[in-house]
Design a protein around this motif. Structure first.
Motif, PDB file in Angstrom:
ATOM      1  N   TYR A 240       0.836  -1.207   0.000  1.00 20.87           N
ATOM      2  CA  TYR A 240       0.000   0.000   0.000  1.00 20.87           C
ATOM      3  C   TYR A 240       0.868   1.253   0.000  1.00 20.87           C
ATOM      4  CZ  TYR A 240      -3.826   3.174   1.281  1.00 20.87           C
ATOM      5  OH  TYR A 240      -4.751   4.194   1.296  1.00 20.87           O
ATOM      6  N   ILE A 241       1.910   1.255   0.824  1.00 23.55           N
ATOM      7  CA  ILE A 241       2.822   2.397   0.871  1.00 23.55           C
ATOM      8  C   ILE A 241       3.482   2.599  -0.494  1.00 23.55           C
ATOM      9  CG2 ILE A 241       4.978   3.256   1.860  1.00 23.55           C
ATOM     10  CD1 ILE A 241       4.187   1.777   4.468  1.00 23.55           C
ATOM     11  N   LYS A 242       3.984   1.532  -1.053  1.00 25.93           N
ATOM     12  CA  LYS A 242       4.667   1.635  -2.352  1.00 25.93           C
ATOM     13  C   LYS A 242       3.712   2.104  -3.443  1.00 25.93           C
ATOM     14  CE  LYS A 242       8.287  -1.841  -1.551  1.00 25.93           C
ATOM     15  NZ  LYS A 242       8.836  -3.145  -1.983  1.00 25.93           N
ATOM     16  N   GLU A 243       2.508   1.584  -3.455  1.00 28.87           N
ATOM     17  CA  GLU A 243       1.544   1.962  -4.485  1.00 28.87           C
ATOM     18  C   GLU A 243       1.107   3.421  -4.316  1.00 28.87           C
ATOM     19  OE1 GLU A 243      -0.956   2.476  -7.522  1.00 28.87           O
ATOM     20  OE2 GLU A 243       0.561   0.901  -7.293  1.00 28.87           O
ATOM     21  N   THR A 244       0.977   3.867  -3.075  1.00 25.70           N
ATOM     22  CA  THR A 244       0.608   5.266  -2.836  1.00 25.70           C
ATOM     23  C   THR A 244       1.682   6.202  -3.364  1.00 25.70           C
ATOM     24  OG1 THR A 244      -0.661   4.631  -0.865  1.00 25.70           O
ATOM     25  CG2 THR A 244      -0.060   6.952  -1.079  1.00 25.70           C
ATOM     26  N   MET A 245       2.939   5.891  -3.075  1.00 26.89           N
ATOM     27  CA  MET A 245       4.033   6.720  -3.581  1.00 26.89           C
ATOM     28  C   MET A 245       4.107   6.638  -5.104  1.00 26.89           C
ATOM     29  SD  MET A 245       7.076   6.418  -0.730  1.00 26.89           S
ATOM     30  CE  MET A 245       7.282   4.648  -0.856  1.00 26.89           C
ATOM     31  N   ALA A 246       3.823   5.457  -5.656  1.00 22.10           N
ATOM     32  CA  ALA A 246       3.830   5.302  -7.113  1.00 22.10           C
ATOM     33  C   ALA A 246       2.714   6.126  -7.751  1.00 22.10           C
ATOM     34  CB  ALA A 246       3.691   3.826  -7.483  1.00 22.10           C
ATOM     35  N   ASP A 247       1.556   6.204  -7.088  1.00 23.47           N
ATOM     36  CA  ASP A 247       0.441   7.007  -7.600  1.00 23.47           C
ATOM     37  C   ASP A 247       0.820   8.490  -7.634  1.00 23.47           C
ATOM     38  OD1 ASP A 247      -2.330   7.527  -8.406  1.00 23.47           O
ATOM     39  OD2 ASP A 247      -2.548   8.383  -6.403  1.00 23.47           O
ATOM     40  N   LEU A 248       1.463   8.958  -6.575  1.00 23.95           N
ATOM     41  CA  LEU A 248       1.918  10.353  -6.550  1.00 23.95           C
ATOM     42  C   LEU A 248       2.934  10.608  -7.658  1.00 23.95           C
ATOM     43  CD1 LEU A 248       2.284  10.632  -2.675  1.00 23.95           C
ATOM     44  CD2 LEU A 248       0.583  11.832  -4.067  1.00 23.95           C
ATOM     45  N   GLU A 249       3.799   9.644  -7.899  1.00 27.18           N
ATOM     46  CA  GLU A 249       4.793   9.770  -8.969  1.00 27.18           C
ATOM     47  C   GLU A 249       4.123   9.810 -10.333  1.00 27.18           C
ATOM     48  OE1 GLU A 249       8.397  10.102 -10.975  1.00 27.18           O
ATOM     49  OE2 GLU A 249       7.981  10.347  -8.830  1.00 27.18           O
ATOM     50  N   ARG A 250       3.117   8.956 -10.541  1.00 30.19           N
ATOM     51  CA  ARG A 250       2.422   8.942 -11.828  1.00 30.19           C
ATOM     52  C   ARG A 250       1.751  10.291 -12.100  1.00 30.19           C
ATOM     53  NH1 ARG A 250       1.158   3.507 -10.320  1.00 30.19           N
ATOM     54  NH2 ARG A 250      -0.771   4.196  -9.284  1.00 30.19           N
ATOM     55  N   ARG A 251       1.241  10.901 -11.056  1.00 29.67           N
ATOM     56  CA  ARG A 251       0.521  12.158 -11.212  1.00 29.67           C
ATOM     57  C   ARG A 251       1.447  13.344 -11.478  1.00 29.67           C
ATOM     58  NH1 ARG A 251      -4.825  12.026  -9.104  1.00 29.67           N
ATOM     59  NH2 ARG A 251      -5.379  10.032  -8.163  1.00 29.67           N
ATOM     60  N   THR A 252       2.655  13.313 -10.928  1.00 29.62           N
ATOM     61  CA  THR A 252       3.501  14.514 -10.943  1.00 29.62           C
ATOM     62  C   THR A 252       4.893  14.312 -11.529  1.00 29.62           C
ATOM     63  OG1 THR A 252       4.341  14.055  -8.708  1.00 29.62           O
ATOM     64  CG2 THR A 252       2.326  15.381  -8.881  1.00 29.62           C
ATOM     65  N   GLY A 253       5.253  13.078 -11.828  1.00 30.86           N
ATOM     66  CA  GLY A 253       6.624  12.786 -12.224  1.00 30.86           C
ATOM     67  C   GLY A 253       7.066  13.427 -13.517  1.00 30.86           C
ATOM     68  N   ASP A 254       6.122  13.806 -14.380  1.00 29.76           N
ATOM     69  CA  ASP A 254       6.499  14.382 -15.671  1.00 29.76           C
ATOM     70  C   ASP A 254       6.396  15.901 -15.696  1.00 29.76           C
ATOM     71  OD1 ASP A 254       3.752  14.528 -15.495  1.00 29.76           O
ATOM     72  OD2 ASP A 254       3.393  13.992 -17.598  1.00 29.76           O
ATOM     73  N   ILE A 255       6.221  16.525 -14.534  1.00 26.25           N
ATOM     74  CA  ILE A 255       6.149  17.986 -14.503  1.00 26.25           C
ATOM     75  C   ILE A 255       7.537  18.551 -14.802  1.00 26.25           C
ATOM     76  CG2 ILE A 255       5.696  20.016 -13.060  1.00 26.25           C
ATOM     77  CD1 ILE A 255       3.732  18.338 -11.462  1.00 26.25           C
ATOM     78  N   PRO A 256       7.671  19.381 -15.834  1.00 25.79           N
ATOM     79  CA  PRO A 256       8.989  19.952 -16.153  1.00 25.79           C
ATOM     80  C   PRO A 256       9.529  20.742 -14.960  1.00 25.79           C
ATOM     81  CG  PRO A 256       7.413  20.362 -17.924  1.00 25.79           C
ATOM     82  CD  PRO A 256       6.629  19.826 -16.772  1.00 25.79           C
ATOM     83  N   GLU A 257      10.824  20.722 -14.805  1.00 23.28           N
ATOM     84  CA  GLU A 257      11.434  21.382 -13.649  1.00 23.28           C
ATOM     85  C   GLU A 257      11.040  22.851 -13.559  1.00 23.28           C
ATOM     86  OE1 GLU A 257      15.848  22.058 -11.612  1.00 23.28           O
ATOM     87  OE2 GLU A 257      15.615  20.803 -13.399  1.00 23.28           O
ATOM     88  N   GLU A 258      10.935  23.520 -14.701  1.00 21.61           N
ATOM     89  CA  GLU A 258      10.609  24.943 -14.672  1.00 21.61           C
ATOM     90  C   GLU A 258       9.163  25.211 -14.246  1.00 21.61           C
ATOM     91  OE1 GLU A 258      10.185  23.448 -18.960  1.00 21.61           O
ATOM     92  OE2 GLU A 258      11.588  23.224 -17.275  1.00 21.61           O
ATOM     93  N   GLU A 259       8.327  24.162 -14.238  1.00 21.21           N
ATOM     94  CA  GLU A 259       6.933  24.317 -13.815  1.00 21.21           C
ATOM     95  C   GLU A 259       6.692  23.814 -12.395  1.00 21.21           C
ATOM     96  OE1 GLU A 259       4.245  22.629 -16.666  1.00 21.21           O
ATOM     97  OE2 GLU A 259       5.270  23.559 -18.373  1.00 21.21           O
ATOM     98  N   GLN A 260       7.712  23.260 -11.771  1.00 22.83           N
ATOM     99  CA  GLN A 260       7.561  22.781 -10.395  1.00 22.83           C
ATOM    100  C   GLN A 260       7.524  23.973  -9.448  1.00 22.83           C
ATOM    101  OE1 GLN A 260      10.748  19.976  -9.723  1.00 22.83           O
ATOM    102  NE2 GLN A 260      10.113  18.663 -11.424  1.00 22.83           N
ATOM    103  N   LYS A 261       6.608  23.924  -8.493  1.00 21.04           N
ATOM    104  CA  LYS A 261       6.395  25.046  -7.588  1.00 21.04           C
ATOM    105  C   LYS A 261       7.489  25.117  -6.525  1.00 21.04           C
ATOM    106  CE  LYS A 261       2.425  25.761  -9.643  1.00 21.04           C
ATOM    107  NZ  LYS A 261       2.259  26.864 -10.600  1.00 21.04           N
ATOM    108  N   ALA A 262       7.893  26.345  -6.186  1.00 19.02           N
ATOM    109  CA  ALA A 262       8.869  26.571  -5.119  1.00 19.02           C
ATOM    110  C   ALA A 262       8.126  26.657  -3.793  1.00 19.02           C
ATOM    111  CB  ALA A 262       9.651  27.856  -5.372  1.00 19.02           C
ATOM    112  N   VAL A 263       8.517  25.819  -2.834  1.00 23.47           N
ATOM    113  CA  VAL A 263       7.728  25.660  -1.606  1.00 23.47           C
ATOM    114  C   VAL A 263       8.634  25.633  -0.367  1.00 23.47           C
ATOM    115  CG1 VAL A 263       5.858  24.409  -2.751  1.00 23.47           C
ATOM    116  CG2 VAL A 263       7.836  23.144  -1.883  1.00 23.47           C
ATOM    117  N   TYR A 264       8.024  25.908   0.761  1.00 21.10           N
ATOM    118  CA  TYR A 264       8.712  25.824   2.045  1.00 21.10           C
ATOM    119  C   TYR A 264       7.719  25.291   3.063  1.00 21.10           C
ATOM    120  CZ  TYR A 264      10.996  27.242   6.418  1.00 21.10           C
ATOM    121  OH  TYR A 264      11.567  27.242   7.678  1.00 21.10           O
ATOM    122  N   VAL A 265       8.195  24.448   3.979  1.00 16.31           N
ATOM    123  CA  VAL A 265       7.361  24.002   5.089  1.00 16.31           C
ATOM    124  C   VAL A 265       8.020  24.446   6.383  1.00 16.31           C
ATOM    125  CG1 VAL A 265       8.445  21.691   5.177  1.00 16.31           C
ATOM    126  CG2 VAL A 265       6.159  22.058   6.174  1.00 16.31           C
ATOM    127  N   GLY A 266       7.245  25.120   7.229  1.00 16.28           N
ATOM    128  CA  GLY A 266       7.766  25.618   8.493  1.00 16.28           C
ATOM    129  C   GLY A 266       6.937  25.136   9.667  1.00 16.28           C
TER     130      GLY A 266
END
Length: 389
Positions: free
Chosen positions: A205-231
């Motif tokens: 389940y853990i592996k498939e969940t991470m794989a699902d997130l990868e399928r959804r976002t893995g092809d986003i070009p680097e220049e379109e990836q959002k700059a983020v911070y968690v505090g």
């Protein structure tokens, strides 16, 4: 009449030979570590190798256990073994002003009534453990921290109690080495409990969940990836805006650019000036910070002039995520946070996901109960929503 006739003595000899062959076949050995039964003894045992390479003989099947160390009881709940617990450490009996452990929200009333076996973070009391007389002790802790454990500690506890101790590193989902520790720990516990299938189900389940997130976002070009911070990341308690994780897993899994990534540590306190220089497009706040006086990181964003000038603050792109560092990592919350962050940053790629519903799906799988509302309520319902400054 049959052409083959046997005298009584010949038949007896053949039967005896057959019995000897059967005994010999049973004594050749198969290399298994399965249950064995001594003559005249109904107690079954199994020999297993724990996460530190220790060979431990354990009762089979198990009817009573205790868990020692940060996160150990959480793994037992993941494997649906909570009804075997006959004693707990003091954190399970303590009345928390805010309870951030989903497994405790699901089963805390059950655990609070059990006898005490020692202090939290693996500070065991052998006499108290002997008083509850479990068949087995599970012991774990995060490697490389003050709360880790070792083969030597497991041996020492086993010698003092005379009770089998099965120990393993807690692991994490940060990198491949620590994933291997985590999966190995779940498999070890599953083998001992006779819940190997459930352990594999959790890992899958853990592996498939991470794989699902990868399928959804893995092809986003680097220049379109959002700059983020968690505090405001919780770490042995609540912290302010400067508390962050350079390798924050949800950012990695949804391909967001963590502006603190270059620091190369699991946890870091950064200068406020660095946050201003980075000026991330989005800021996520671990709402565990609200336990601090003045509202922690949220109060700082509201009242600090320099932080008020951040693009995320001015553009209304500050969001609350649920804390997952509470008596070691609550992995179900890590995964739930990732879906909320993914939906916030890349809504088109998560159009079919309602983060709240997804969180309860995840909690139900791991814990058997949908506890998102209870958990979020501990933090003023600030998780999975925009934070007004």
């Amino acid at each position: 009449m049959s052409p083959f006739r046997y005298t009584g003595s010949l038949a007896a000899a053949m039967v005896a030979a057959l019995v000897l062959l059967m005994i010999a076949a049973g004594c050749t050995g198969t290399g298994t570590t399965g249950p064995t039964v001594a003559p005249g003894d109904t107690n079954r045992t199994a020999s297993i190798t724990d996460g530190f390479g220790r060979n431990v003989t354990v009762p089979a099947p198990l009817e009573s256990v205790v868990c020692s160390g940060s996160g150990c009881l959480r793994y037992l709940v993941y494997l649906q073994g909570q009804d075997l617990v006959v004693g707990v450490d003091d954190i399970e009996k303590k009345e928390q002003a805010i309870e951030g452990r989903p497994y405790a929200l699901a089963y805390g009333s059950q655990f609070k009534d059990l006898p005490l076996i020692g202090e939290f973070r693996g500070k065991d009391d052998p006499e108290k453990i002997l008083a509850v007389n479990p068949q087995l002790i599970f012991k774990t802790g995060s490697s490389g921290t003050a709360y880790g454990t070792s083969a030597a500690e497991a041996d020492k506890l086993q010698e003092k109690t005379g009770i089998p101790v099965v120990a393993f590193p807690y692991g994490s989902l940060r990198n491949d080495a620590e994933k291997a520790e985590m999966y190995g720990g779940l498999r070890t516990m599953g083998q001992v409990l006779g819940k190997e299938d459930r352990a594999e189900e959790v890992i899958a389940y853990i592996k498939e969940t991470m794989a699902d997130l990868e399928r959804r976002t893995g092809d986003i070009p680097e220049e379109e990836q959002k700059a983020v911070y968690v505090g405001g990341i919780s770490s042995a308690g609540a912290h302010g805006i400067i508390s962050t994780e350079p390798a924050y897993p949800p950012f990695l899994w949804v391909h967001a650019k963590n502006v603190a990534a270059g620091l190369g540590t699991a946890h870091a306190d950064v200068a406020k000036e660095a946050i201003v220089d980075w000026d991330p497009e989005y800021i996520f706040i671990d709402v565990g910070t609200t336990q601090m006086e003045g509202g922690g990181a949220i109060g700082e964003l509201k009242n600090d002039a320099a932080l008020q000038g951040l693009s995320a603050s001015k553009n209304g792109r500050v969001y609350g995520v649920l804390p997952y560092n509470f008596y070691s990592t609550n992995y179900e919350t890590v995964l739930a946070d990732a879906y909320f962050i993914g939906k916030t940053l890349y809504p088109d790629r998560f159009a079919d996901v309602d983060p709240t519903e997804k969180a309860d799906e995840i909690y139900t799988f791991f814990l058997g109960k949908p506890v998102f509302s209870d958990l979020n309520g501990q933090y003023g319902n600030l998780g999975f929503t925009g934070i007004t400054l």
